[in-house]
Design a protein around this motif. Sequence first.
Motif, PDB file in Angstrom:
ATOM      1  N   GLY A 269      -1.162  -7.774  -7.430  1.00  0.00           N
ATOM      2  CA  GLY A 269      -0.366  -7.172  -5.763  1.00  0.00           C
ATOM      3  C   GLY A 269       0.369  -5.653  -6.240  1.00  0.00           C
ATOM      4  N   ARG A 270      -0.016  -4.449  -6.830  1.00  0.00           N
ATOM      5  CA  ARG A 270       0.522  -3.447  -7.169  1.00  0.00           C
ATOM      6  C   ARG A 270       0.012  -2.742  -6.005  1.00  0.00           C
ATOM      7  NH1 ARG A 270       3.673  -1.202 -10.383  1.00  0.00           N
ATOM      8  NH2 ARG A 270       3.523   1.407 -11.360  1.00  0.00           N
ATOM      9  N   ILE A 271       0.620  -1.672  -5.370  1.00  0.00           N
ATOM     10  CA  ILE A 271       0.662  -0.877  -4.362  1.00  0.00           C
ATOM     11  C   ILE A 271      -0.812   0.039  -5.489  1.00  0.00           C
ATOM     12  CG2 ILE A 271       1.069   1.085  -2.426  1.00  0.00           C
ATOM     13  CD1 ILE A 271       3.517  -1.020  -2.437  1.00  0.00           C
ATOM     14  N   MET A 272      -1.782   0.436  -5.220  1.00  0.00           N
ATOM     15  CA  MET A 272      -2.054   1.704  -5.231  1.00  0.00           C
ATOM     16  C   MET A 272      -2.000   3.008  -5.148  1.00  0.00           C
ATOM     17  SD  MET A 272      -3.239  -0.477  -7.910  1.00  0.00           S
ATOM     18  CE  MET A 272      -3.598   1.076  -8.399  1.00  0.00           C
ATOM     19  N   ASN A 273      -1.810   2.441  -3.588  1.00  0.00           N
ATOM     20  CA  ASN A 273      -2.429   4.175  -3.390  1.00  0.00           C
ATOM     21  C   ASN A 273      -0.467   4.568  -2.876  1.00  0.00           C
ATOM     22  OD1 ASN A 273      -1.584   2.746  -1.023  1.00  0.00           O
ATOM     23  ND2 ASN A 273      -3.503   3.419   0.560  1.00  0.00           N
ATOM     24  N   ALA A 274       0.391   4.860  -3.890  1.00  0.00           N
ATOM     25  CA  ALA A 274       1.803   4.705  -3.314  1.00  0.00           C
ATOM     26  C   ALA A 274       2.123   6.080  -3.687  1.00  0.00           C
ATOM     27  CB  ALA A 274       2.724   3.996  -4.469  1.00  0.00           C
TER      28      ALA A 274
ATOM     29  N   ALA B 160      -4.971   3.745  13.432  1.00  0.00           N
ATOM     30  CA  ALA B 160      -6.456   4.130  14.285  1.00  0.00           C
ATOM     31  C   ALA B 160      -6.647   4.333  13.228  1.00  0.00           C
ATOM     32  CB  ALA B 160      -6.227   4.670  15.429  1.00  0.00           C
ATOM     33  N   LEU B 161      -6.814   4.980  12.657  1.00  0.00           N
ATOM     34  CA  LEU B 161      -7.788   6.219  11.667  1.00  0.00           C
ATOM     35  C   LEU B 161      -7.897   6.124  10.112  1.00  0.00           C
ATOM     36  CD1 LEU B 161      -9.180   9.158  14.032  1.00  0.00           C
ATOM     37  CD2 LEU B 161     -10.181   6.640  14.153  1.00  0.00           C
ATOM     38  N   THR B 162      -6.822   6.256   9.698  1.00  0.00           N
ATOM     39  CA  THR B 162      -6.714   7.164   8.426  1.00  0.00           C
ATOM     40  C   THR B 162      -5.757   6.280   7.523  1.00  0.00           C
ATOM     41  OG1 THR B 162      -4.281   8.535   8.247  1.00  0.00           O
ATOM     42  CG2 THR B 162      -7.126   9.146   8.499  1.00  0.00           C
ATOM     43  N   GLU B 163      -4.293   5.011   7.930  1.00  0.00           N
ATOM     44  CA  GLU B 163      -3.486   4.600   7.331  1.00  0.00           C
ATOM     45  C   GLU B 163      -4.113   3.610   7.095  1.00  0.00           C
ATOM     46  OE1 GLU B 163       1.065   5.693   8.849  1.00  0.00           O
ATOM     47  OE2 GLU B 163      -0.422   6.885   9.752  1.00  0.00           O
ATOM     48  N   GLU B 164      -3.659   2.559   5.643  1.00  0.00           N
ATOM     49  CA  GLU B 164      -4.236   1.673   5.007  1.00  0.00           C
ATOM     50  C   GLU B 164      -2.813   1.529   3.242  1.00  0.00           C
ATOM     51  OE1 GLU B 164      -7.545   0.125   4.324  1.00  0.00           O
ATOM     52  OE2 GLU B 164      -6.943  -1.659   3.482  1.00  0.00           O
ATOM     53  N   THR B 165      -2.773   0.593   3.093  1.00  0.00           N
ATOM     54  CA  THR B 165      -1.328   0.837   2.207  1.00  0.00           C
ATOM     55  C   THR B 165      -2.879  -0.525   1.274  1.00  0.00           C
ATOM     56  OG1 THR B 165       0.934   1.100   3.089  1.00  0.00           O
ATOM     57  CG2 THR B 165       0.621  -0.185   1.015  1.00  0.00           C
ATOM     58  N   GLN B 166      -2.897   0.098   0.173  1.00  0.00           N
ATOM     59  CA  GLN B 166      -3.562  -0.293  -0.422  1.00  0.00           C
ATOM     60  C   GLN B 166      -3.180  -1.442  -1.378  1.00  0.00           C
ATOM     61  OE1 GLN B 166      -6.427   2.505  -2.011  1.00  0.00           O
ATOM     62  NE2 GLN B 166      -7.895   2.244  -0.340  1.00  0.00           N
ATOM     63  N   VAL B 167      -3.344  -2.943  -1.105  1.00  0.00           N
ATOM     64  CA  VAL B 167      -2.220  -3.826  -2.567  1.00  0.00           C
ATOM     65  C   VAL B 167      -3.510  -4.183  -3.243  1.00  0.00           C
ATOM     66  CG1 VAL B 167      -0.936  -5.261  -2.429  1.00  0.00           C
ATOM     67  CG2 VAL B 167      -0.901  -4.100  -0.397  1.00  0.00           C
ATOM     68  N   ASP B 168      -3.193  -4.533  -4.064  1.00  0.00           N
ATOM     69  CA  ASP B 168      -4.019  -4.804  -5.161  1.00  0.00           C
ATOM     70  C   ASP B 168      -4.317  -6.291  -4.928  1.00  0.00           C
ATOM     71  OD1 ASP B 168      -5.674  -6.226  -6.889  1.00  0.00           O
ATOM     72  OD2 ASP B 168      -6.185  -3.856  -8.207  1.00  0.00           O
ATOM     73  N   PRO B 169      -5.075  -6.725  -4.169  1.00  0.00           N
ATOM     74  CA  PRO B 169      -5.186  -8.371  -4.121  1.00  0.00           C
ATOM     75  C   PRO B 169      -5.771  -9.434  -5.852  1.00  0.00           C
ATOM     76  CG  PRO B 169      -7.425  -7.274  -4.138  1.00  0.00           C
ATOM     77  CD  PRO B 169      -6.656  -6.615  -3.886  1.00  0.00           C
ATOM     78  N   ARG B 170      -5.160  -8.556  -6.904  1.00  0.00           N
ATOM     79  CA  ARG B 170      -5.384  -9.245  -8.110  1.00  0.00           C
ATOM     80  C   ARG B 170      -3.933  -9.349  -8.493  1.00  0.00           C
ATOM     81  NH1 ARG B 170      -9.939  -5.424 -11.092  1.00  0.00           N
ATOM     82  NH2 ARG B 170      -8.502  -3.786  -9.842  1.00  0.00           N
TER      83      ARG B 170
ATOM     84  N   ASP C  96      -2.245   5.301 -12.226  1.00  0.00           N
ATOM     85  CA  ASP C  96      -1.423   4.406 -12.676  1.00  0.00           C
ATOM     86  C   ASP C  96      -0.819   3.330 -14.036  1.00  0.00           C
ATOM     87  OD1 ASP C  96       0.987   2.465 -12.457  1.00  0.00           O
ATOM     88  OD2 ASP C  96       0.058   1.634 -10.562  1.00  0.00           O
ATOM     89  N   LEU C  97       0.188   4.105 -15.005  1.00  0.00           N
ATOM     90  CA  LEU C  97      -0.167   3.208 -15.731  1.00  0.00           C
ATOM     91  C   LEU C  97       0.204   2.528 -16.294  1.00  0.00           C
ATOM     92  CD1 LEU C  97       2.607   5.990 -17.023  1.00  0.00           C
ATOM     93  CD2 LEU C  97       0.279   6.345 -17.925  1.00  0.00           C
ATOM     94  N   ALA C  98       0.230   1.376 -14.628  1.00  0.00           N
ATOM     95  CA  ALA C  98       0.705   0.156 -14.976  1.00  0.00           C
ATOM     96  C   ALA C  98      -0.446  -0.244 -15.197  1.00  0.00           C
ATOM     97  CB  ALA C  98       1.651   0.037 -13.917  1.00  0.00           C
TER      98      ALA C  98
END
Lengths: 329, 750, 145
Positions: free
Chosen positions: B675-680, B663-673, A124-126
């Motif tokens: 707010g960026r989605i890190m697995n988009a 149940a097993l695999t899905e999670e959108t990872q929002v960086d708590p620092r 991610d470039l950001a």
Amino acid sequence: MRPFAYVKPADVAEAVQAVATEPGAKFLGGGTNLVDLMREGIERPHTVVDVTGLPLDEVHELPGGGLRIGALVRNSVLAAHPRVRTSYPVLSQAILAGASAQLRNMATVGGNLLQRTRCPYFYDLAAACNKREPGAGCDAIGGFTRSHAILGVSDSCIATHPSDMCVALAALDAVVEVRSVRGTRRIPLVDFHVLPGDTPHVETTLAADELITAVELPPSPAPSRYRKVRDRASYAFALVSVAAALEVRDGTVAAVRLALGGVAPKPWRAREAERLLLGGPATEEAFRQAADAELAPATARPGNAFKSGLARATITATLRELIIEGEAA
Amino acid sequence: MTTTDIRAPEKYVGRPVDRLDGPAKTTGEARYAAEHHYPDLAYAALVHATIARGRITAMDTAAARAVPGVIEILTHENAPAMKPAPKVSLLDISTMASGTSVNYLATDEVHWNGQPVAVVVAETSEVARHAAALVRPAYQELPAVVDFAAEEPNAAPQKSSMLAETSADKGDAHAALATAQASVDLRFTTPPHNHNALEPHATIAVWDGDRLTVHEGTQNFGWLRKHLAKRFGVPERNIRVVSPFVGGGFGGKGMVWAGTLLAVLAARATGRPVRLALTRAGVNHTVGGRTASTQRVALGADADGRLTALIHTSVSRTGRIGGTPEQITSASRHLYAAPNIHLRQHLVQLDLLANTSMRAPGESIGTFALESAMDELAWELGMDPIELRMRNEPERNPVDGKRFARRLLREAYAVGAERFGWRERDPRPGAMRDGRWLVGMGVASAYHPSWKLPASVTVRLSADGGVEVRCAMHEIGVGAATVQAQIAADELGVPLEAVRVRYDDSDLPLGAMAGGSMQTASVAESLLAACRKLKQSALALARRAADSPLRGRRLDELEARDGGLHHGASGETYAEILARAGRDHLEAAIKSGALGMVGMLRERRRWVKAACGAQFCEVRVDPDTGEVRVSRWLGVFDVGRVINVKTTASQLRGGIVMGIGLALTEETQVDPRTGRIMNAGLAEYHVPVHADIPHIDVHCLDEPDPTMPLGLVGVGEVSITGVGAAVANAVRHATGKRIVDLPITIDKLL
Amino acid sequence: MRVNGTDEKLDVEPWVSLLDALRERLGVTGPKKGCDQGACGACTVLADGVRINACLALAVQYADKEITTIEGVTPHPLQEAFVRHDGFQCGYCTSGQICSAIGMLNEAEDPAALTDAEIRERMSGNLCRCGAYNGIVEAIKEVAR
């Protein structure tokens, strides 16, 4: 992606000449990683030297029992090669555990060695990333680290090397042959990739103008296998993987090779574990102790602290499976 | 799939009819939104903000403008104005269409990390994307609140609306819990999810004066058209939305998001037809997903397993710039006959992209918590988890005593236990093995409310016997045209081949949104009415003729079959009726209106309507590594009458597959620092692959719901509910470990 | 480049992917763009009979190959089998699934002997978010036997 000049050399000499005279040039193999990185704006070569037409796509048996694998052999071809399947099952299994059939049909052996990390902060470039932009900082530290390394890391970078194939090659004592205008050089696979230290943008000992031409395998070791643990049943990068070869005589470890994936910035040859295992009893307790010794220097983050336990369990299970396999045979 | 009911062979409803669009979809002929060609088509790409909150202080577009092939770069400094999003009002639910309240490119404000801040329009898609990467915004950052876990203690009560109640109190649940003979009190967390439909959102916008044509995969023709009319200040009739195929939606294409608006804006600004096909990351950064949640479920019971207390509370999030609060405790209103119930929902507002509906919003994650807690209570009591559920099966709706329109949950469990071999389950944890694998079996209830909305349908009968059904519907993979063609063929008594369904264009009479499992039932109701009206017209025409065998007959005496209306051996075909009358066609239209909406709400006050079911899961867990594999699945569902056995089974399986991901695999990872989605992307956001999914056995009880058209109940969402819990309960059985945080990944089982 | 049995003269920049060349320049829209990063398989086409992800292939690299897309395999028994077994819902992954299955059957030494688990593993490079996996496996099995 940034526009670039495209060159398709007729032979190896022309290929290495093309990059020698063009500092911003990159070799292109199957494209499965480089094209993606170029589209993301992470790799921005001025010139792309397409080497897929070069005659480096054959597998030869070496006198004395080893194998010479051309750098442009496609991953799927190598995995299916009869000699690889029978003599180096760990390699065949590792390749088949990686990516998807389509990608394995495209990806080359040389390209696989040069895969770059899947760290999301690198992609991610950001985000700040020392690997992408030396000195920028590392946003992975303190961020999501599920895919990140616990061994061989530094304060600059905790990214993992994503390859499965390379983990098997590390266990197999493979040697990488590279060519440049200066000539040919041979690099043991375990020395090919380097740890990040404070220069994580330097990932290999390959010079910018060197072309990987082949990978050579010494004669096959004891029975071997690859075990990959990941977040879904297929088509995912390793959380932990283990390439192992084991020979047991009278309950004692006569020979052992062990390499780990998913836990380090490079394919991780587990020398300490090997040293402890060799000549000792082939028991689960011994496997666990050896694994613990290997993992003792681990530096974990909250998101990847589970990897030590997972690596120990996977090492133990893989060695156990090899014993069961050996007994069956 | 099997059903318990064999239908008369001449009827199409209930049969496994192949999808009418099967050949188009399997040959590559089906054209999706991005695949329409226009001469002079220009390509757009977005520039996304990289901060969570702040102001744009400068926008350096020089390098981007210098790229050959760039036509225009729109930013807040030069973009033509769009009207702001309308205020949400329940009097006109289309006001809910706006994904966010942001007026894109009309403001220098950044509201979330990933918000579009510029649009590049170019001659090719490659140039557009390359130039977009060269646009350099500068920001003044402002403090942002993006960490859900940290903000959760500050949650505020979620308001009820007439569409969804958010709290319930019956008796004194807390007192009952304190004195219960057996109890569990668990805290659950579920992560954000993204729909990740395989087709990334794409829009082609074409202006012709003040007339606009939009190609887009939408789940809601009506809202999209109305919203665009408001934002761009043109009459609704000037806008035509064309949408023959939607490459998956799951809720993600129900609202109007930035990409759509900016494509239309770019087309207006450049005077060119513009295509904006979002990148996969672009979808994740501009189209909301499912909220994260924390939930508490506390259950008290007597020694026989009769519930004395049910407490279910939740915290979820919306964006500060919009979002859809979810009905997380919804299933707890309906599932168990507890005398004391306490339900509360809370919300936090974060500086993140607005959340939105994703397959069974609320119920999918709410049932994970409730049904996990029920399972844990069964362990606590030493009771079979099915038996525990049966002992608490209510006769009337637990929170308010309303009648159930129909409820076959008991039957679902009985049939399921038999089919799945539940008897063979050794109840001790870790007792079942397959080689080294630990084997576990778990169950959970599925529950999803049934809705229907007003829909407009026109049916036309031609002199050649052909039937044309006209209704704008959303083909998101549900076989929309196929099932309505089956219904029309049966109602009019014509062969399926004689029915043509036109559904792909907003100029057609508008059906209902493809959301809330509503489309099929809503359209079917109007289609049935239209067919009846059409038959009445045909009969009226026939009765005018002295020689018609139908003379003197009433419609209720007649049977529609063999291409006409019949009474015993006598009757005549529509073709004969029309030919005699010298007519080339007959048409009947049913128009939706506000009254329809009122009727729907009135009906909901009388009945509790829902689809329900029993989910049976078997897992294998590797004792070394904690890898979980779902090895068998059975879902037994009460979804009213099944119109198409084939497509219904597929849709139900699809919900289960998505549930296995949850149940097993899905999670959108929002960086708590940040707010960026890190697995988009799809490499790191793990939707289930082929290897994750075993054969899924699906069984429908196939008993009509007397309050729904043809007795059918929507099937789009019920099957994802309960899945998370069924997996967690099977894992609990295999390993002895209760996992309360989704997804159930290896690290939690080591 | 030969595309679906026809020689196509393509004048594209070297940074144009095979997928974009097919979809945007030749109007061959059967192969789909689901991720543009080799993570979904919707763009699967056959290059000299071998399944690849067209999104990660530069068109120039495939200038001397025979490219076959879903349009070029029609009619194929898998297509009917997909319809019969309802191996799709929204249809967006379907072109890729079918091309991938054809490539997969070419790769297998004995397609008829493939177990369900083997088919699933070999097809795992093709995501289906609608969850039509069961129908896809059934369709492939029917044609493989």
